[in-house]
Structures are given as structure tokens and as C-alpha cells.
Design an enzyme around this catalytic site. Structure first.
Site, PDB file in Angstrom:
ATOM      1  N   LEU A 142      16.334  35.921  34.279  1.00 15.31           N
ATOM      2  CA  LEU A 142      16.232  36.651  35.448  1.00 15.31           C
ATOM      3  C   LEU A 142      16.783  38.105  35.708  1.00 15.31           C
ATOM      4  O   LEU A 142      16.009  38.855  36.058  1.00 15.31           O
ATOM      5  CB  LEU A 142      17.502  35.781  36.190  1.00 15.31           C
ATOM      6  CG  LEU A 142      18.115  36.108  37.834  1.00 15.31           C
ATOM      7  CD1 LEU A 142      16.581  35.960  38.601  1.00 15.31           C
ATOM      8  CD2 LEU A 142      19.270  35.383  38.279  1.00 15.31           C
TER       9      LEU A 142
ATOM     10  N   GLU B 234      27.082  36.701  34.837  1.00 17.19           N
ATOM     11  CA  GLU B 234      27.019  35.831  35.633  1.00 17.19           C
ATOM     12  C   GLU B 234      27.565  36.230  36.999  1.00 17.19           C
ATOM     13  O   GLU B 234      28.551  35.330  37.555  1.00 17.19           O
ATOM     14  CB  GLU B 234      27.801  34.640  35.022  1.00 17.19           C
ATOM     15  CG  GLU B 234      27.325  34.015  33.879  1.00 17.19           C
ATOM     16  CD  GLU B 234      26.079  33.721  33.710  1.00 17.19           C
ATOM     17  OE1 GLU B 234      25.231  33.862  34.791  1.00 17.19           O
ATOM     18  OE2 GLU B 234      25.345  33.214  32.551  1.00 17.19           O
TER      19      GLU B 234
ATOM     20  N   THR C   2      29.579  40.049  38.565  1.00 18.93           N
ATOM     21  CA  THR C   2      30.652  41.246  38.292  1.00 18.93           C
ATOM     22  C   THR C   2      31.715  40.773  38.905  1.00 18.93           C
ATOM     23  O   THR C   2      31.665  39.994  40.092  1.00 18.93           O
ATOM     24  CB  THR C   2      30.129  42.673  38.480  1.00 18.93           C
ATOM     25  OG1 THR C   2      29.840  42.756  40.056  1.00 18.93           O
ATOM     26  CG2 THR C   2      29.054  43.080  37.867  1.00 18.93           C
TER      27      THR C   2
ATOM     28  N   PHE D  41      27.891  42.781  51.133  1.00 19.39           N
ATOM     29  CA  PHE D  41      27.049  43.262  50.132  1.00 19.39           C
ATOM     30  C   PHE D  41      26.155  44.430  50.221  1.00 19.39           C
ATOM     31  O   PHE D  41      25.982  45.042  49.384  1.00 19.39           O
ATOM     32  CB  PHE D  41      26.099  42.121  49.613  1.00 19.39           C
ATOM     33  CG  PHE D  41      26.810  41.043  49.181  1.00 19.39           C
ATOM     34  CD1 PHE D  41      27.292  40.859  47.730  1.00 19.39           C
ATOM     35  CD2 PHE D  41      27.483  39.798  49.657  1.00 19.39           C
ATOM     36  CE1 PHE D  41      27.893  39.863  47.096  1.00 19.39           C
ATOM     37  CE2 PHE D  41      28.253  38.930  49.445  1.00 19.39           C
ATOM     38  CZ  PHE D  41      28.192  38.621  47.883  1.00 19.39           C
TER      39      PHE D  41
END
Length: 394
Positions: free
Chosen positions: A136, A373, A375, A393
Site C-alpha cells: 500500500l 501503521e 503515525t 486531517f
């Protein structure tokens, strides 16, 4: 007064049933007998005997142990988490190997694959006869996987993939890769799809990443796809868009909630033993108030982290866990684990920086666990969104 173990201090075993304790203890014995005698050398040499270990870990039933069918053990999420804790107590790289195999590659096939995908790969992966990886992350797209450049274009009935992935555990030793790519389907973000790629497919290569100072007892690679041609059946049929890879990441993050605490516990147990044996001014280091204050604070944070992990495990077993709760666990337990490891290093003094003791190895590994996986910042924002209702975000 007889000294208590960390587990005895918080009476953790009271929260576990007999089967959970037995499996945890079995994995712990395996780690102590088969892995720990070699792990410092693997770390120093940056080499891991993956194929040999895969067979042993598969025989123990650790690959995809929380999945059902296809040779998987079908155990609870809590049991899987406890196994992750024992593996990471030896080394984060070993837990990462099992996590990527079971919670990323196998979970993706199990949840979203066709019957043919499952029948072909899952039994071999559960047995350790085949190794998987999960593609990914890209060099410029870590926290923002939706920006990926890897693409899949239709050519007749086939798909042709081009692009690259970065920081891929198991990549250079994998037999199968689950790779996510942006397709030319007119579906926007939903056009991101997963593809099952046997690694002997022409155009696929996986050069190993070297010169790492962290997770050295782990194989980390780049995946390169140059006109990789796949049949239509290679696409995972069960999911569209980022929901697929992000749900897989939540599976892996759950293992980290438990796993990171294993590294912290190993550091604390090492510090307790060292402080009891080390004389300073004619009495044990562990008898001094400042040392006991450090040990008490670390045991407190470790205990709270373990209670949180078991609570989240129970919620996951009931099918009630939410992504933001996994973020709470990952954020807290990794952040506290690396603090514990660093504090333990101060108790060991100069001896804390050598591979004769595991502490500096755990510190270096946890630097990676802190940011992979998701931060800490991304998990903070996930929790912040849950608390406020605002998405910060962007």
C-alpha cells in the site's frame, strides 16, 4: 518481602481464561527457546532466516490465527494479541513478520478475495509454506494512501500494473503480494482496487532495503511493478476503494496494541533484573528511591496499557470495536512503550547500548513501530475527530 512480577502486580491473569493463558505461555516458551538465543545476531547481521522461521511459526499456528477455515486456527482476537505480545517481547521484527502475513496479506485474501484466491493461497500461508506481503505505502504517500500513483489499466481482459511501493515487510521473500492500485475505472476514489500478484509474475521485482537501524531482524523491501500483466481474476472482488486496505491496517494495528507492550515488558524485566544485581555504593541499584520511582512509574504505564489492550481485545471479539478505539490503543501503547524502553536504558547505563541486553534493540525497533501503521499524529487526529466531530486531517 518477595518481589512480584509485573503480571502479578496488576493480576492480569485474572482477566484471561485458561486457554488464553496456555497459548500465551506456549508462544512465550517458543520465543525463549527458539528465537531469543539468535535474535541479537539476526539484528546485528540484518538477516532473518525467513523460510526456516515460517515453517516453525506455521506449525505453531500463528499465521492468521484469528481467521477461520483454510487451515487457520480460528482463535479469538484477544488470543492473537497475546501471541503478538510474546513475539514482540523477543523482537518487533518477528511480530511484524507474523502480523504482515496474517493481519494484512491473509486477512485481505480472507475478507475480500475470491474463492479461488482463498483456496490457492490461504492454506499454504497458514502453514508457512507460502509467504505474503502487502503493498500500500508509496515513497511519497504514507499517511495519504489515497494519493497513490501505482496504477492498473485495462488491456482487453487483462490488467497491466505500473508503479512502486515502499517499506514493504516480507517483500523480497514473498510468494504472493496483495497490491493496491488506482484503476482506470470511472469511480474516483472507489477505483482503488487490490490485486493478488504471484511474485514470479514478469515485471514484478522486490529489491531489499538495506542500511536500516531499526527492524533489522526483518525483511523490508521496495516493490517495483513494470508492465505487470494480470488476468481479470487477479482483482480482489470483495471491496472497492480505500475501505479495503484501511480495514486491513486496522487488523495490523490491533496486533501492535498488544505487541508494543511485549517490547516494553522485556525492557522492564531486563531493568529489574539488572538493578537487582548491580551494586552501587555497596548496595543493589534497585534499593535506591530514584530507581524504584522509575520502576514503579514504568510498571504503572505498562499495566495500564495491558488493561487497555485486553479491554479492546474483548470488544473486538464481540464485534464492537471501532477504528478510533484501535487508534487509542495504538497511540497510547506504542508511545508509552518507547518511553519505558528509553527509561530502562538509563537504569542499565552504558550496558544499555549493547546488544548483550535487548533494550537498545527494542528502542530502535519501537522507533519504527511508532510511525508505521499510522503515525502518532494521524492517530491523534483520529481520536480528535471522534471527540469533536471535526475532521482536521486536511
Amino acid at each position: 518481602m518477595t518481589a512480584q512480577s509485573i503480571t502479578e502486580l496488576i493480576a492480569l491473569d485474572d482477566l484471561l481464561d485458561a486457554d488464553e493463558r496456555e497459548i500465551r505461555d506456549t508462544v512465550r516458551r517458543f520465543g525463549e527457546e527458539k528465537l531469543r538465543p539468535h535474535v541479537a545476531g539476526w539484528f546485528e547481521d540484518a538477516k532473518l532466516p525467513v523460510r526456516e522461521l515460517a515453517g516453525q511459526l506455521g506449525e505453531l499456528g500463528l499465521f492468521g490465527m484469528h481467521l477461520t477455515g483454510y487451515g487457520c486456527a480460528g482463535l479469538s482476537a484477544t488470543t492473537y494479541g497475546l501471541a503478538c505480545q510474546e513475539l514482540e517481547a523477543v523482537d518487533s521484527g518477528l511480530r511484524s513478520f507474523v502480523s504482515v502475513q496474517g493481519s494484512l496479506a491473509m486477512f485481505a485474501l480472507h475478507a475480500f478475495g475470491s474463492d479461488e484466491h482463498k483456496d490457492e493461497w490461504l492454506p499454504k500461508m497458514a502453514a508457512g509454506e507460502a509467504i505474503g506481503c502487502f503493498g500500500l505505502t508509496e515513497a511519497d504517500y504514507g499517511s495519504n494512501p489515497g494519493g497513490m500513483r501505482t496504477n492498473a489499466k485495462r488491456d482487453g481482459d487483462d490488467w497491466v500494473l505500473n508503479g512502486s511501493k515502499m517499506w514493504i515487510t516480507n517483500g523480497s521473500v514473498a510468494d504472493v503480494a496483495v497490491v493496491w492500485a488506482r484503476t482506470d475505472l470511472d469511480e474516483g476514489a472507489r477505483g482503488i482496487r487490490g490485486f493478488v500478484i504471484p511474485t514470479d509474475t514478469p515485471g514484478f521485482s522486490a529489491p531489499e532495503i538495506t542500511k536500516k537501524m531499526s527492524l533489522r531482524a526483518s525483511v523490508t523491501s521496495e516493490l517495483v511493478l513494470e508492465d505487470v500483466r494480470l488476468p481479470a481474476s487477479a482483482m480482489l472482488p470483495g471491496v472497492q476503494g480505500l475501505k479495503g486496505p484501511l480495514s486491513c491496517l486496522n487488523e495490523a494495528r490491533f496486533g501492535i496494541v498488544f505487541g508494543a507492550l511485549g517490547a516494553a515488558r522485556d525492557c522492564l524485566e531486563t531493568a529489574l533484573s539488572y538493578a537487582a544485581d548491580r551494586d552501587v555504593f555497596d548496595k543493589p541499584l534497585s534499593s535506591y528511591q530514584l530507581t524504584q520511582a522509575k520502576l514503579a512509574d514504568m510498571a504503572l504505564e505498562l499495566g495500564k496499557g495491558q488493561l487497555l489492550a485486553v479491554h479492546l481485545g474483548r470488544r473486538k471479539d464481540r464485534g464492537e470495536i471501532r477504528p478510533e478505539q484501535i487508534s487509542v490503543g495504538k497511540l497510547n501503547n506504542v508511545r508509552e512503550s518507547i518511553k519505558i524502553a528509553r527509561e530502562c536504558r538509563t537504569i542499565l547505563g552504558a550496558n544499555g547500548i549493547t546488544l548483550e541486553y535487548p533494550v537498545i534493540r527494542h528502542i530502535n525497533n519501537l522507533e519504527s513501530v511508532l510511525t508505521y501503521e499510522g503515525t502518532s499524529e494521524m492517530h491523534q487526529l483520529t481520536v480528535g475527530k471522534a471527540l469533536t466531530g471535526y475532521d482536521a486531517f486536511r
